[in-house]
Design a protein around this motif. Sequence first.
Motif, PDB file in Angstrom:
ATOM      1  N   THR C  50       0.835  -1.198   0.000  1.00 22.58           N
ATOM      2  CA  THR C  50       0.000   0.000   0.000  1.00 22.58           C
ATOM      3  C   THR C  50       0.870   1.249   0.000  1.00 22.58           C
ATOM      4  N   LYS C  51       0.467   2.197  -0.826  1.00 22.08           N
ATOM      5  CA  LYS C  51       1.336   3.347  -1.047  1.00 22.08           C
ATOM      6  C   LYS C  51       0.458   4.575  -1.172  1.00 22.08           C
ATOM      7  N   LEU C  52       0.806   5.638  -0.445  1.00 21.06           N
ATOM      8  CA  LEU C  52       0.104   6.901  -0.619  1.00 21.06           C
ATOM      9  C   LEU C  52       0.744   7.634  -1.781  1.00 21.06           C
ATOM     10  N   LEU C  55       3.348  10.908  -0.462  1.00 20.59           N
ATOM     11  CA  LEU C  55       4.320  10.494   0.550  1.00 20.59           C
ATOM     12  C   LEU C  55       5.096   9.263   0.088  1.00 20.59           C
ATOM     13  N   GLY C  56       4.394   8.387  -0.591  1.00 20.53           N
ATOM     14  CA  GLY C  56       5.040   7.158  -1.030  1.00 20.53           C
ATOM     15  C   GLY C  56       6.011   7.378  -2.171  1.00 20.53           C
ATOM     16  N   ASP C  57       5.895   8.546  -2.848  1.00 22.34           N
ATOM     17  CA  ASP C  57       6.767   8.788  -3.985  1.00 22.34           C
ATOM     18  C   ASP C  57       8.068   9.466  -3.586  1.00 22.34           C
ATOM     19  N   LEU C  58       8.195   9.869  -2.299  1.00 22.50           N
ATOM     20  CA  LEU C  58       9.436  10.514  -1.849  1.00 22.50           C
ATOM     21  C   LEU C  58      10.600   9.554  -2.065  1.00 22.50           C
ATOM     22  N   PRO C  59      11.747  10.085  -2.426  1.00 22.00           N
ATOM     23  CA  PRO C  59      12.905   9.191  -2.593  1.00 22.00           C
ATOM     24  C   PRO C  59      13.302   8.557  -1.268  1.00 22.00           C
ATOM     25  N   ILE C  60      13.741   7.375  -1.286  1.00 25.92           N
ATOM     26  CA  ILE C  60      14.221   6.603  -0.132  1.00 25.92           C
ATOM     27  C   ILE C  60      13.144   6.406   0.946  1.00 25.92           C
ATOM     28  N   ILE C  61      12.626   7.531   1.499  1.00 28.34           N
ATOM     29  CA  ILE C  61      11.652   7.400   2.594  1.00 28.34           C
ATOM     30  C   ILE C  61      10.373   6.733   2.104  1.00 28.34           C
ATOM     31  N   GLY C  62       9.927   7.166   0.925  1.00 24.50           N
ATOM     32  CA  GLY C  62       8.669   6.650   0.397  1.00 24.50           C
ATOM     33  C   GLY C  62       8.670   5.136   0.293  1.00 24.50           C
TER      34      GLY C  62
END
Lengths: 567, 180, 368
Positions: C50-52, C55-62
């Motif tokens: 599951t991905k927002l 927020l989920g598209d941020l590099p590394i953190i996402g």
Amino acid sequence: MSDQPDNLITINLNGKDVQVEPGLNIIEAASRFGIEVPHYCYHPHLSVPGNCRMCLVEMGMPGKDRATGEPMLNDDGSPKIMWVPKPVIACATKIAPGMHVSTESDVVQKCREGVMEFLLVNHPLDCPICDQAGECRLQEFATDYGRGHSRFVERKNVKPKRTRIGPRVMLDDERCILCSRCIRFCNEFIGKPILGFTERGSYSTLTTFPGKELDDNYSLNTVDICPVGALTSTDFRFKMRVWFLKETDSIDTESSVGCNTIVGSREGKIHRITPRRNDEVNDTWMPDSGRMLYKQVEADDRLTAYSIAGKPCSGEEAVKAAAELLLQGQGKVAVVGSGRLSVEEQFLLRKISEVLQSAPTYAVARYGEADGKLISADRNPNVRGALLTGMIGNLPEEQLEDLRKKLESGEVTHLLAVGEDLAEAGIPAELLKQAQVVYIGTRHCDTCQHSKIELPLLTVFEKSGTFVNQQFRLQKFNQAVPGPAGTLFGLSTFTKLYAALTGESPYAPSPAAIWTHMAEEIAEFSGLRYQDIPKTGKVLDGSRFDKLPFREGASLHFTPAAETANA
Amino acid sequence: MATKVVERKPLSIWERSYLPQIVGGLKITFKNMFKPTVTLEYPEERPEIPPGYRGVPTLVRDPNGREKCVSCQLCEFVCPPKAIRITPGEIPEESESRHVEKGPQEFEINMLRCIYCGLCQEVCPEEAIWLQDIYSFTGYSREEMVNDKQKLYELGGTLPDPYYKWDRKKQAELEGNPHH
Amino acid sequence: MDFILENPLILALIKSLLVVGVVMGMAAYAVLAERKVCGWIQGRPGPNRTKLPLLGDLPIIGPFLTRLGIFQPMADGLKFLVKEEPTPGHVKRFYYVLAPIVSFIPAMTTMTVLPFGLWKTADGVQPLVLANIDIGILFILAVSSLGVYGIILAGWASNSKYPFLGGIRASAQMISYELAMGLSLLPVFMWFAPETGGSLNLFNIVQAQGNHYWNVIPQWTVFFQPLGALIFLVSLFAETNRAPFDMPESETDLVAGFNTEYGAFKFGLFFLGEYTHIIIGSGVFVALFLGGWNLPWIGLPAGILGAVLSVLVFLVKTCALIFLFIWVRWTLPRFRYDQVMNLGWKKLLPLAVANFVLYLILIALIES
């Protein structure tokens, strides 16, 4: 075993004494006891050339002292058997009293293995594409007696693979094992020596006489008797593998000979018709023309749907409407039956015409040229059935002059035509237009255009029943494929029509049920039950009709009654 | 049968309290938490298909592009769920593989019926039908799940042929009779 | 601003919303934790898809958060909300709808008396609690056991056999283990009577655990009443219907027990109620046995920093206990029903009585 003839002779088959009628060869004698002697060239209805060497068996006779004529005895007192030092061919060896035969000895096994190996040396590995695969004697005997592997390292022989030797027969020379059955068939049955071998040794090739081709109406029998896939039928070639075919016993309807046939069908589609052995009717043969009759099942002009005044309807509605229409004209109805209907249908038609108080039922005669073999002059398969059941009282005419006159005079206003095209039988279109016609038939025809109600009729492949052939032989045929979707099953078109006319339904729509009624009412059928009719048919007493001028001439296994009387 | 009486040591109170077993179990599961996962993240990662895997049945051509099937219909006969349906036909006169004579006009495998038993591959005398490595075959309609001849060849592709049986046969035909 | 902070009603409202929010959030992530830990124990990665969008598209953190399944609870919650809500035709409708509410509300109510931190000012020490009432522990015991009515009601209102069996099991189990639970708590309050003056107030109990014996051993209950702690913990498992005591649910033999006939939002309420129960139960255990927000040998500073620290310490301890709940669930097989009854009545209850008598004598000896 009181019914056995008393002239039986005793032979010793594989160490067991058995009794068998004299005059047989070893293959036939052994087959009486369930022992199969493998063979290729031998055919029960052809001459014996003895060229395939597959049927080698060991044979011996009890020894006799040459000087005294005394039987030679072993030490234990049993007769001494003088075995023939080399195996003999079972097809050309007639049995004799006291003969000892061994079909399973080591020598015989070795012989078969050797013959098989020679036959397979040049035989191509065509089984996946060969139409004979599944009913191929070479395949069967290779599994039974073959080595299982080939020692032949050289390249196999090359021969022409696709030679057309007739309009209906193709030859693959590589597969041919030179048994000469087809050649003998042409010489002996057709009577025209069309086929022959040319060249020698491994070049031997089956060919037709220069400028001739195998175009006889019996040419496809060569395909049937070919033990391998060398001769194939153009019609059946590459159509379906034989192991898928459901085999149903049937009767050839093209003439009153009534050849016994096997209908091969798969999933409601007929793929081929082959002859069925009946040594009192057709031996193992049948005409080519009879093999194409299955095409009528899916013919373009096939009548497949019920209709009232051109509007489609269900079978029940059509039957009810037909009954109402015919009852309106009670007393002025004429029924036209057919010599192509089964005995049961003819019987029910007679019952229907009795209810309608119609004039004598008509039938349409068809005459053609007889070939003296398996096609007779009368091209209706069941005219004698119509006579026996009382559907008609006399031999039918080709043109229905009487009916035409009655229509013209207004004596007949309603017509029930079953399986016959009235327009073809000499009833002009304007008369048909005036009359109220109910048509039950297998195909669309001119009568259809003037009929008020149409009902499809099942073909011989879609129903079970019986025919009576020229010998007054009652023969059964079975349903091979289902009728067109939505049509009434079996005899129910007739039983339902009878029920709709009378309001009561005494007849169940199965041949067996009708036969219980027929056995009561018809003298010739008394004591007969449908399920008791043997596969080879049952000859009935036709003496009631001795005076009628039947047109059939002599043919295979048939001599006309008139000629017998003259002779 | 001889019976063997197994000596069972009576449990001590501590053991009967069930606590040591609980602690032992907890230890094992705790250790497991730090082991690497054994799963396969399916759509991105694909399993390695072992040789001899029985996937979707397909038809193959030989390296010369000849369709190997000669429509002998043995697969149709042997197929336990009757998934295969072949319409045999004659190879047209002008075709390059005319010498094979027979080929399938239509070849259908109903993948809703297929049970992936591999009997068709086993029975094929021409090695024309192969259960290859396709393991997930899906569709939105029943019609889609029936593979026709074209689809079967698309899925099957080309497989090496150790024999070239028919090519050798054709060559022999051209060279003529070897017996003199 | 002052008006808002000075108005006790508004302050209470803000505080309670905050607490409810935190507890609900914890419940949601407890579900995630359950699925993750379960996955890890079983050699799987657990929810990691599951991905927002942003927020989920941020590099590394996402990707990291996605693989951790951080967004999964949102998807789960959304699913419970938007799913079609079928009601089977054979249920008793009113009670059927009532049951999830009855099960959810007590779970949420118990949190009001649970102290989760402290606020040191110059005037003294203020507890961080929604309602600092004197009979705190009694309130918790009383209200939390109301939750079983929801389950019984669900089992009966569903009008079908599996929920019915689940409801019966739940009621029997609750009664059996509540006795042992209550008895195991008595020595705790007796022990701290000198410090608390015999109060049942939870805050006082926690505060009392901040002391040290001989300035070395932290005065946490668990150290000198281990048996009581164990009995309470086991009873807690049983009361929250957690494995190995998940008799009312037991998906293998009762399909899903009392909630077989429930779906969508109503099932979500049951689900949330169960996890809230676990969180509150863990909180109570931390407060009573693990010293609450007290750290051994380290005193908390005064002011806002101390308050935040105290809450954090409390939360960390609670989370560790939640982890224990999950860990145990994926380790132990479920008991048989007769084993559950056997353990409750024949083992835990006598043990709790013995424990009680032992500490009664011990305290009498010490005091004399």
